[in-house]
Design an enzyme around this catalytic site. Structure first.
Site, PDB file in Angstrom:
ATOM      1  N   CYS A  29       2.789  97.054  32.392  1.00 48.62           N
ATOM      2  CA  CYS A  29       3.522  97.608  33.529  1.00 48.62           C
ATOM      3  C   CYS A  29       2.631  98.542  34.352  1.00 48.62           C
ATOM      4  CB  CYS A  29       4.755  98.344  33.020  1.00 48.62           C
ATOM      5  SG  CYS A  29       5.906  98.794  34.326  1.00 48.62           S
ATOM      6  N   ARG A  71     -12.234  96.225  31.399  1.00 43.15           N
ATOM      7  CA  ARG A  71     -13.305  96.288  32.396  1.00 43.15           C
ATOM      8  C   ARG A  71     -12.836  95.968  33.831  1.00 43.15           C
ATOM      9  NH1 ARG A  71     -17.272  93.372  32.641  1.00 43.15           N
ATOM     10  NH2 ARG A  71     -18.806  94.958  33.284  1.00 43.15           N
ATOM     11  N   GLY A  88     -27.427  96.392  24.104  1.00 40.84           N
ATOM     12  CA  GLY A  88     -26.029  96.215  23.695  1.00 40.84           C
ATOM     13  C   GLY A  88     -25.450  95.012  24.388  1.00 40.84           C
ATOM     14  N   ARG A  89     -25.114  95.183  25.667  1.00 41.12           N
ATOM     15  CA  ARG A  89     -24.483  94.113  26.456  1.00 41.12           C
ATOM     16  C   ARG A  89     -25.308  92.820  26.426  1.00 41.12           C
ATOM     17  NH1 ARG A  89     -21.286  95.263  30.951  1.00 41.12           N
ATOM     18  NH2 ARG A  89     -22.243  97.333  30.969  1.00 41.12           N
ATOM     19  N   GLY A 146     -29.314  98.776  28.472  1.00 38.99           N
ATOM     20  CA  GLY A 146     -28.810  98.635  29.829  1.00 38.99           C
ATOM     21  C   GLY A 146     -29.143  97.345  30.546  1.00 38.99           C
ATOM     22  N   TYR A 154     -13.546  99.064  36.111  1.00 47.59           N
ATOM     23  CA  TYR A 154     -14.745  98.964  36.948  1.00 47.59           C
ATOM     24  C   TYR A 154     -14.605  97.975  38.098  1.00 47.59           C
ATOM     25  CZ  TYR A 154     -16.975 100.764  32.634  1.00 47.59           C
ATOM     26  OH  TYR A 154     -17.311 101.485  31.529  1.00 47.59           O
TER      27      TYR A 154
END
Length: 420
Positions: free
Chosen positions: A347, A317, A280-281, A241, A321
């Protein structure tokens, strides 16, 4: 630039030693491009801070599951954190070891449990009492004991986006903190489970250390209670995180973050515990960019639009978000900039990649969407029957295709129409 692997040379964006424009010309757009050097440096920041300590790094596969990306980490000795049997298959195909892999996730099926037990995963991070019973039954059917760690929800506010905050009482993840001690006793009494650890994950894109310290304190308080009940907790999994810089965020340095948490374990008298990190990120986010070409510039009464060939199906994303990604020209222009919304051809009104961006750009120009290495391609889709982008890995002055661009005919090759 957020990472030195992505830099300008005489006004031209480069990925390590390769001009980004040449990649777009050779492989087309939209195009995901990753830097091996950036991946390696991020991993080593974690590993070096763990060196000499009972601490291990398990790469969160869900952030970027490309085999070449996972293989870079496997070669560096990484463990992995998975949330499906499909991710386990990817880890094994990429050269990772099941014995270095922890299996997380709130909804593991019996079939997935069976596959993971047969492969010999390091630990199951279990999130509910029904899951404990299911895992015990599967392990019994195989004549095995499943190593388990309970994911405890410490009710700590990670101070991040509500969609990626996972440690509050209202979230679906983990065992409620107040129920955890009794749940451990129940797990301990199951014949085919081996209780080995405790786990938490409080959210994603966290830019402060204090929520982690709060969570660790609550976990260690609980560990002391559990061990007073006669059980032994060998490891504490602090999850992942840690945030990255997308715009002006200032997350802690990776090494400082790891050392601060490990020092806190020692301060609390738990320096002997093995500690798992699941980044991860912070490993992959700033190691990748999405290259896209401007199809049209469309002036409007209230907005100017730069319509590009990448879309929300390529990078979800922003639409999901309202996430911010910096967008920069691949070739810098000496011209006055205008304010544009950067949008795709899908679209949907939600199909945007950046709003109110100052860009000196013309039709046909290339743009780079930065910080796209995490939750980029892995969340992409074929909405509007759009083939997904190719993925490229740059290693010094070499570029390799690590996933071929899809062709439209592949998208419906497994479908069929009704007979007459």
């Amino acid at each position: 630039m957020n990472d030195s692997a992505f830099h300008y040379v005489d006004g031209a964006l480069h990925v390590e030693g390769v001009p980004a424009a040449s990649l777009a010309e050779q492989f087309g757009t939209p195009l995901y491009v990753y830097s091996r050097d950036a991946l390696t440096r991020a991993y080593r920041a974690y590993a070096d801070a763990c060196a000499g300590r009972k601490a291990t790094v398990h790469v969160a596969v869900k952030a970027n599951s490309n085999l070449a990306v996972l293989n870079v980490f496997a070669r560096l000795g990484a463990g992995f954190d998975i949330v499906s049997s499909g991710e386990l298959a990817r880890v094994l195909a990429a050269g990772g070891k099941a014995s270095y892999t922890v299996f997380s996730g709130v909804g593991k099926s019996a079939a997935e449990m069976r596959e993971a037990l047969e492969a010999g995963v390091k630990c199951f991070n279990v999130e509910s009492i029904p899951e404990l019973h299911a895992l015990n039954e599967v392990a019994k059917s195989l004549g095995k004991k499943a190593p388990v760690s309970l994911r405890v929800n410490p009710d700590v506010d990670a101070k991040t986006h509500p969609y990626i905050s996972t440690g509050l009482k209202s979230n679906k993840f983990g065992v409620a903190f107040g129920d955890a001690r009794a749940t451990y006793r129940e797990a301990h009494d199951m014949a085919n489970l081996d209780v080995v650890g405790i786990d938490c994950h409080i959210g994603s894109q966290i830019t402060e250390v204090s929520p982690y310290l709060d969570a660790v304190d609550k976990l260690l308080d609980l560990v002391e209670q559990i061990e007073s009940d006669g059980m032994s907790i060998r490891h504490v999994d602090v999850g992942g995180g840690l945030g990255i810089t997308y715009d002006d965020e200032t997350p802690p340095d990776i090494g400082d973050f790891v050392r601060t948490l490990l020092a806190h374990f020692e301060k609390r008298g738990h320096g002997q515990r093995e500690v798992y990190f699941e980044p991860g990120r912070s490993l992959v986010g700033n190691a990748g960019v999405l290259l896209t070409r401007v199809e049209y510039l469309k002036p409007g009464e209230e907005k100017n639009f730069a319509i590009v060939d990448a879309a929300m199906n390529d990078l979800a994303r922003p639409a999901m978000y309202e996430a911010f990604h910096r967008i920069v020209p691949v070739i810098e222009r000496k011209a006055s900039a205008r304010l544009y919304d950067v949008v795709g051809p899908v679209c949907e009104s939600g199909d945007w990649l950046g709003r109110d961006r100052e860009l000196a750009v013309e039709q046909g120009d290339l743009l780079a969407i930065l910080s796209a290495g995490a939750y980029g391609f892995v969340m992409s889709s074929n909405y509007n029957t759009r083939a997904r982008a190719a993925e490229i890995m740059v290693d010094g002055e070499r570029a390799r295709v690590v996933r071929e661009r899809e062709e439209v005919k592949q998208l419906f090759a497994s479908e069929s129409i009704l007979p007459d």
